[in-house]
Design a protein around this motif. Structure first.
Motif, mmCIF file in Angstrom:
data_model
loop_
_atom_site.group_PDB
_atom_site.id
_atom_site.type_symbol
_atom_site.label_atom_id
_atom_site.label_comp_id
_atom_site.label_asym_id
_atom_site.label_seq_id
_atom_site.Cartn_x
_atom_site.Cartn_y
_atom_site.Cartn_z
ATOM 1 N N GLY A 10 0.840 -1.184 0.000
ATOM 2 C CA GLY A 10 0.000 0.000 0.000
ATOM 3 C C GLY A 10 0.875 1.234 0.000
ATOM 4 N N THR A 11 0.230 2.382 -0.009
ATOM 5 C CA THR A 11 0.995 3.620 0.108
ATOM 6 C C THR A 11 1.144 4.011 1.577
ATOM 7 O OG1 THR A 11 -1.022 4.882 -0.298
ATOM 8 C CG2 THR A 11 0.442 4.538 -2.177
ATOM 9 N N PHE A 12 0.189 3.609 2.406
ATOM 10 C CA PHE A 12 0.254 3.862 3.849
ATOM 11 C C PHE A 12 0.556 5.338 4.129
ATOM 12 C CE2 PHE A 12 1.618 -0.555 3.097
ATOM 13 C CZ PHE A 12 0.598 -1.222 3.748
ATOM 14 N N ASP A 13 -0.240 6.203 3.514
ATOM 15 C CA ASP A 13 0.012 7.643 3.605
ATOM 16 C C ASP A 13 -1.242 8.388 4.044
ATOM 17 O OD1 ASP A 13 1.676 9.966 3.238
ATOM 18 O OD2 ASP A 13 0.447 10.401 1.481
ATOM 19 N N PRO A 14 -1.456 8.501 5.341
ATOM 20 C CA PRO A 14 -0.616 7.971 6.407
ATOM 21 C C PRO A 14 -1.064 6.567 6.831
ATOM 22 C CG PRO A 14 -2.255 9.402 7.380
ATOM 23 C CD PRO A 14 -2.476 9.419 5.882
ATOM 24 N N LEU A 15 -0.200 5.937 7.577
ATOM 25 C CA LEU A 15 -0.495 4.658 8.209
ATOM 26 C C LEU A 15 -1.654 4.850 9.177
ATOM 27 C CD1 LEU A 15 0.508 1.707 8.814
ATOM 28 C CD2 LEU A 15 1.886 2.736 10.637
ATOM 29 N N THR A 16 -2.609 3.912 9.165
ATOM 30 C CA THR A 16 -3.752 3.991 10.076
ATOM 31 C C THR A 16 -3.761 2.792 11.021
ATOM 32 O OG1 THR A 16 -5.296 2.708 8.726
ATOM 33 C CG2 THR A 16 -5.124 5.085 8.236
ATOM 34 N N ASP A 50 10.447 7.398 2.233
ATOM 35 C CA ASP A 50 11.346 7.051 3.342
ATOM 36 C C ASP A 50 10.736 7.382 4.700
ATOM 37 O OD1 ASP A 50 13.302 5.959 1.717
ATOM 38 O OD2 ASP A 50 14.429 7.831 1.555
ATOM 39 N N LYS A 51 9.988 8.466 4.788
ATOM 40 C CA LYS A 51 9.332 8.838 6.041
ATOM 41 C C LYS A 51 8.226 7.837 6.371
ATOM 42 C CE LYS A 51 9.468 11.766 8.982
ATOM 43 N NZ LYS A 51 10.178 11.560 10.273
ATOM 44 N N ARG A 52 7.497 7.374 5.353
ATOM 45 C CA ARG A 52 6.448 6.378 5.587
ATOM 46 C C ARG A 52 7.047 5.057 6.059
ATOM 47 N NH1 ARG A 52 3.756 6.174 0.239
ATOM 48 N NH2 ARG A 52 5.243 7.719 -0.455
ATOM 49 N N VAL A 53 8.198 4.686 5.498
ATOM 50 C CA VAL A 53 8.892 3.476 5.956
ATOM 51 C C VAL A 53 9.276 3.640 7.428
ATOM 52 C CG1 VAL A 53 11.031 2.132 5.739
ATOM 53 C CG2 VAL A 53 9.742 2.765 3.683
#
Length: 166
Positions: A10-16, A50-53
């Motif tokens: 996923g993109t996980f932007d943002p992670l929920t 990189d921030k999402r990782v």
């Protein structure tokens, strides 16, 4: 016995909290679960990859499954190609509603036809069903507190974004 390897992307932007619930539940069915943060050219991300990782890895430290879960990123390949390279035995997808089902059925067909890799679908828990990153981004953009629906570290990063805008 063959190792069971899953891939949840996923993109996980943002992670929920919904994403984390699927990761936790899916990890119970695999020896190794890769969570792939992949680029989607149709989306304009709030956070760089990189921030999402970094945020996902931090959120995983609070789950008891982080030893089985590895976060990966990729920006220029089909998910099925990455899955083959990783030796994935099943794709992991989540379903919140009938719209998700229609979209995922199509992806399931192509993933299976192109690679023979099955897809395991996890239904969102009823209390997490309304959550999606798009809605979280929208609420946040209008100044709403979204901390009830995202991990604490993600909430902190959203507040930092707010401070940078001032």
């Amino acid at each position: 016995m063959t190792e069971k390897i899953g891939l949840f992307t996923g993109t996980f932007d943002p992670l929920t909290n919904g994403h984390l619930d699927i990761i936790k539940r899916a990890s119970q069915h695999f020896d190794q679960l890769y969570v792939g943060i992949f680029k989607n050219d149709q989306k304009n991300p709030l956070f760089p990859t990189d921030k999402r990782v970094e945020m996902l890895e931090e959120a995983l430290t609070n789950l008891s499954v982080n030893h089985k879960v590895k976060v990966i990123k990729h920006e220029r390949d089909l998910t099925v190609n990455i899955a083959k390279k990783l030796g994935v035995t099943a794709m992991v997808r989540s379903l919140r509603n009938s719209q998700d089902l229609e979209y995922e059925k199509n992806m399931f067909y192509f993933n299976l036809e192109m690679t023979g890799i099955e897809t395991l679908f996890f239904l969102a828990k009823p209390e997490l069903e309304p959550l999606n990153s798009t809605r979280i981004r929208e609420l946040h953009a209008f100044g709403q507190d979204v901390s009830a629906w995202v991990p604490e570290n993600v909430s902190r990063e959203l507040r930092k974004l707010d401070e940078q805008k001032k």
